[in-house]
Design an enzyme around this catalytic site. Structure first.
Site, mmCIF file in Angstrom:
data_model
loop_
_atom_site.group_PDB
_atom_site.id
_atom_site.type_symbol
_atom_site.label_atom_id
_atom_site.label_comp_id
_atom_site.label_asym_id
_atom_site.label_seq_id
_atom_site.Cartn_x
_atom_site.Cartn_y
_atom_site.Cartn_z
ATOM 1 N N THR A 157 43.118 32.539 49.296
ATOM 2 C CA THR A 157 43.233 33.216 47.763
ATOM 3 C C THR A 157 44.615 33.095 47.321
ATOM 4 O O THR A 157 45.455 32.681 47.859
ATOM 5 C CB THR A 157 43.317 34.990 48.083
ATOM 6 O OG1 THR A 157 44.381 35.045 49.236
ATOM 7 C CG2 THR A 157 42.147 35.183 49.129
ATOM 8 N N GLU B 22 36.712 35.685 48.648
ATOM 9 C CA GLU B 22 36.070 36.141 49.958
ATOM 10 C C GLU B 22 34.373 36.276 49.731
ATOM 11 O O GLU B 22 33.892 36.638 50.679
ATOM 12 C CB GLU B 22 36.653 37.695 50.053
ATOM 13 C CG GLU B 22 38.117 37.680 50.371
ATOM 14 C CD GLU B 22 38.922 37.897 49.179
ATOM 15 O OE1 GLU B 22 38.619 37.380 48.134
ATOM 16 O OE2 GLU B 22 40.137 38.239 49.345
ATOM 17 N N LYS C 148 47.946 54.884 35.197
ATOM 18 C CA LYS C 148 47.740 56.296 35.760
ATOM 19 C C LYS C 148 48.752 57.183 34.728
ATOM 20 O O LYS C 148 49.841 57.061 34.812
ATOM 21 C CB LYS C 148 48.219 56.575 37.182
ATOM 22 C CG LYS C 148 47.705 58.001 37.424
ATOM 23 C CD LYS C 148 47.579 58.411 38.904
ATOM 24 C CE LYS C 148 46.574 59.642 39.241
ATOM 25 N NZ LYS C 148 46.562 59.953 40.257
ATOM 26 N N TRP D 179 43.111 58.140 34.465
ATOM 27 C CA TRP D 179 43.371 56.455 34.559
ATOM 28 C C TRP D 179 42.990 55.956 33.064
ATOM 29 O O TRP D 179 41.867 56.309 32.669
ATOM 30 C CB TRP D 179 42.356 56.101 35.787
ATOM 31 C CG TRP D 179 42.743 56.799 36.976
ATOM 32 C CD1 TRP D 179 41.973 57.635 37.772
ATOM 33 C CD2 TRP D 179 43.529 55.977 38.064
ATOM 34 N NE1 TRP D 179 42.567 57.811 39.014
ATOM 35 C CE2 TRP D 179 43.565 56.880 39.091
ATOM 36 C CE3 TRP D 179 44.686 54.917 37.659
ATOM 37 C CZ2 TRP D 179 44.315 56.681 40.087
ATOM 38 C CZ3 TRP D 179 45.146 54.745 38.942
ATOM 39 C CH2 TRP D 179 45.211 55.582 40.033
HETATM 40 P P1 ADP Z 1 42.808 35.936 42.532
HETATM 41 O O1 ADP Z 1 42.175 36.304 41.061
HETATM 42 O O2 ADP Z 1 43.282 36.863 43.052
HETATM 43 O O3 ADP Z 1 43.548 34.572 42.364
HETATM 44 P P2 ADP Z 1 40.021 35.338 43.020
HETATM 45 O O4 ADP Z 1 40.033 34.153 42.376
HETATM 46 O O5 ADP Z 1 39.196 35.407 44.286
HETATM 47 O O6 ADP Z 1 41.471 35.576 43.187
HETATM 48 O O7 ADP Z 1 39.620 36.422 41.984
HETATM 49 C C1 ADP Z 1 38.770 37.645 42.297
HETATM 50 C C2 ADP Z 1 39.044 38.659 41.265
HETATM 51 O O8 ADP Z 1 39.077 38.182 40.062
HETATM 52 C C3 ADP Z 1 38.128 39.946 41.446
HETATM 53 O O9 ADP Z 1 38.429 40.628 42.311
HETATM 54 C C4 ADP Z 1 38.230 40.543 40.004
HETATM 55 O O10 ADP Z 1 39.107 41.449 39.684
HETATM 56 C C5 ADP Z 1 38.399 39.357 39.213
HETATM 57 N N1 ADP Z 1 37.022 38.837 38.369
HETATM 58 C C6 ADP Z 1 36.326 37.802 38.997
HETATM 59 N N2 ADP Z 1 35.359 37.630 38.180
HETATM 60 C C7 ADP Z 1 35.681 38.671 37.040
HETATM 61 C C8 ADP Z 1 34.664 39.017 36.027
HETATM 62 N N3 ADP Z 1 33.491 38.248 35.721
HETATM 63 N N4 ADP Z 1 34.959 39.813 35.338
HETATM 64 C C9 ADP Z 1 36.120 40.778 35.598
HETATM 65 N N5 ADP Z 1 36.892 40.485 36.534
HETATM 66 C C10 ADP Z 1 36.474 39.452 37.378
#
Ligand code: ADP
Length: 549
Positions: A184, A330, A441, A446
């Site tokens: 990640t 994940e 918040k 929210w």
């Molecule tokens: P990080 O962003 O922490 O580097 P990831 O690449 O695994 O890790 O990103 C996952 C996160 O990206 C998700 O938990 C979500 O918040 C966001 N995300 C992914 N796709 C979308 C989408 N189509 N719309 C909104 N948020 C998204």
């Protein structure tokens, strides 16, 4: 069980079978890559298959043992594709390293994963030099996408492949064995590793290939712009190869003009990347409306972050369909895509109903179970009740690699807790309202930063907008909007709040605006809210002047 047994074969689902099929059945399928000098390198699945096998043989000759990690520090191009398959063919574990992370973080990840070998682009040798002293690699293999010399003691990729005899024993493995891993980005805490099994990758590939997934078919020309060093490039290198579609890979050049040139010249029909890329593309298209033409069936998957409604409308006005994918490291990563149901004919045509669907994160892929959980338990699918999105399924991680700290991301009843706050409507569409840590918040209510950002970016003067919570003596937190205006455009805080007013309750409008040159971005081009919060952590409401509202 009764006295009956399945009469079916239990053939394991293994990743190498995908390239084997492409190499045999679509040998002339094209794989086009932009190299460091901007020239286009052209090869075919026949050659990628042959060379991936040669890479596997070479790795075995270096002493690679089953399960050894092989890191890749590479842009999107043919050699990275060869590594995607060659490492698994050798029985190794493909570990893609995010080249945009700080060198110390890359070193941490290499060490944590215990990478034994590394395949690196020559143009990234200066980056490797910054952390090479901190990691222990048995051998480094250097791919020439530029013209950099191979350091003494390292192996030149082409020489390495040339030595192969062409004899490679096919991989015999259980489908649950590890095949690849990703970390990640570590936006909160240390990066954590997810280890994918052959089975997870194969099932994810089959599901995303569905017409209602990405819909990539062998007649497509797919261009993964999302980096191959981030969440498997959303699985597109696997999907495109399995299905035998042509592949176009942008190498190190991800600016809007370079992407538009490739889309046009290579007649790309499918591409994917984060919204910031497509916002840049829209801006260029508006500047030069007649400069590029596209294949008539070009479609884009935008994912990784929410995108403003105007982006979908603008792209469609240039004849390009855009839909979303939602996912996480994940979840391999794709969990949902925004197809429009046939029961919603009004959303099939251009109009508000269409964009209401397209701005949602879509329907879960087959075999992905979803639920929304909040303080009161499992929330109804009414499109109103919000809570944390939780998932389970055959390509959802069940834990992190070698995670001594433990983690609270998995519930006692076996679901993965995403940290995304969402609603699900009666049709099954997921809508992410925010990441839990980004919600604002205010006075016990929210406020969704994502909703405000999307609406702000729909304003014609706004290029980018990110909204964060600022601590407030009375309301606990209040929204501050950081805005980047388009070149030459003007808008005041009052103008922007007037633009938002029809869509939001007055108490949820931003109290303050800052106009900045650029929103800080993460290594994969998402808004970096942690950095933004850091920039404004000493915000003083008393000195900030009158509230905008
Ligand atoms: P990080 O962003 O922490 O580097 P990831 O690449 O695994 O890790 O990103 C996952 C996160 O990206 C998700 O938990 C979500 O918040 C966001 N995300 C992914 N796709 C979308 C989408 N189509 N719309 C909104 N948020 C998204």
């Amino acid at each position: 069980m009764g006295n009956i047994r399945s009469t079916m074969m239990t053939t394991p689902l293994l990743v190498p079978a995908m390239l084997e099929r492409a190499g045999r059945i679509f040998p002339t399928g094209a794989v086009v890559s932009r190299l460091a000098d901007r020239s286009l390198h052209r090869t075919t699945y026949r050659d990628v298959y042959r060379r991936a096998k040669a890479l596997a043989e070479g790795l075995q000759s270096l002493g690679l043992r089953r399960g050894d990690r092989v890191g890749t520090l590479m842009w999107n191009h043919y050699a990275h594709l060869e590594a995607y398959f060659g490492i698994p063919m050798a029985g190794g574990v493909l570990h893609t390293l995010n080249l945009r992370l700080a060198p110390a973080d890359i070193a941490y990840i290499v060490n944590h994963a215990k990478d034994r070998f590394l395949i690196v682009d020559d143009v990234l040798l200066p980056l490797l030099a910054k952390f090479r002293g901190e990691v222990k690699l048995d051998r480094v293999i250097v791919v020439g996408i530029g013209k950099e010399p191979v350091p003494a003691g390292d192996i030149a990729y082409e020489d390495f492949l040339a030595k192969a005899s062409g004899e490679l024993a096919p991989l015999v493995a259980d489908e649950n064995e590890p095949v690849s891993m990703c970390y990640t980005s570590g936006t909160t805490g240390r990066p954590k590793g997810v280890v994918y099994s052959h089975r997870a990758i194969v099932l994810h590939t089959l599901a995303t290939a569905l017409v209602d997934g990405t819909g990539i078919g062998h007649r497509d020309t797919a261009m993964p712009v999302v980096p191959m060093f981030h969440v498997n490039a959303w699985g597109i290198p696997f999907t495109a190869t399995m299905i035998g579609s042509n592949l176009v890979m942008p190498g190190p050049f991800l600016d809007a003009e370079s992407l538009l040139d490739l889309l046009d010249r290579e007649r790309v029909t499918f591409t994917a990347g984060v919204p910031t890329l497509w916002l840049g593309v829209v801006q260029k298209l508006k500047e030069f409306p007649n400069r590029w033409t596209f294949a008539p069936n070009l479609r884009i998957i935008s994912g990784g972050a929410a995108a403003p409604e105007s982006m979908y409308r603008d792209l469609e006005s240039f004849g390009v369909r855009c839909f979303q994918g939602w996912g996480m490291t994940e979840t391999t990563p794709v969990g949902s895509t925004t197809l429009i149901k046939r029961s919603m004919p009004e959303a099939d045509v251009s109009g508000d109903a269409r964009y209401q669907v397209l701005t949602k994160q879509g329907l879960p892929l087959p075999f992905i179970d979803i639920r929304i959980v909040n303080d009161t338990g499992e929330a109804p699918w009414d499109g109103v009740a919000t809570g944390e999105l939780q998932l389970r399924g055959p390509w959802v991680a069940a834990g992190y690699h070698d995670n001594q700290e433990g983690d609270d991301k998995w519930t006692a009843d076996g679901w993965f807790a995403t940290g995304d706050v969402a609603t699900v409507d009666a049709e099954g569409y997921i809508q992410i309202t925010d990441r839990a840590k980004d919600l604002i918040k205010s006075g016990g209510e929210w406020i969704s930063s994502v909703a405000l950002e999307g609406a702000l970016m729909d304003h014609p003067a706004v290029k980018e907008a990110a909204v964060i919570a600022i601590a407030h003596p009375k309301w606990q937190e209040r929204p501050l909007a950081a805005v980047v205006l388009k070149p030459g455009a003007t808008a005041t805080p009052t103008d922007l709040n007037e633009h938002l007013r029809p869509r939001f309750a007055t108490w949820s409008l931003p109290d303050a605006y800052v106009f900045i040159a650029e929103i800080p971005k993460t290594s994969v081009g998402k808004f970096q809210k942690t950095k933004l919060r850091e920039m404004y952590k000493d915000w003083d409401w008393d000195k900030a002047g009158p509230r905008v509202v």
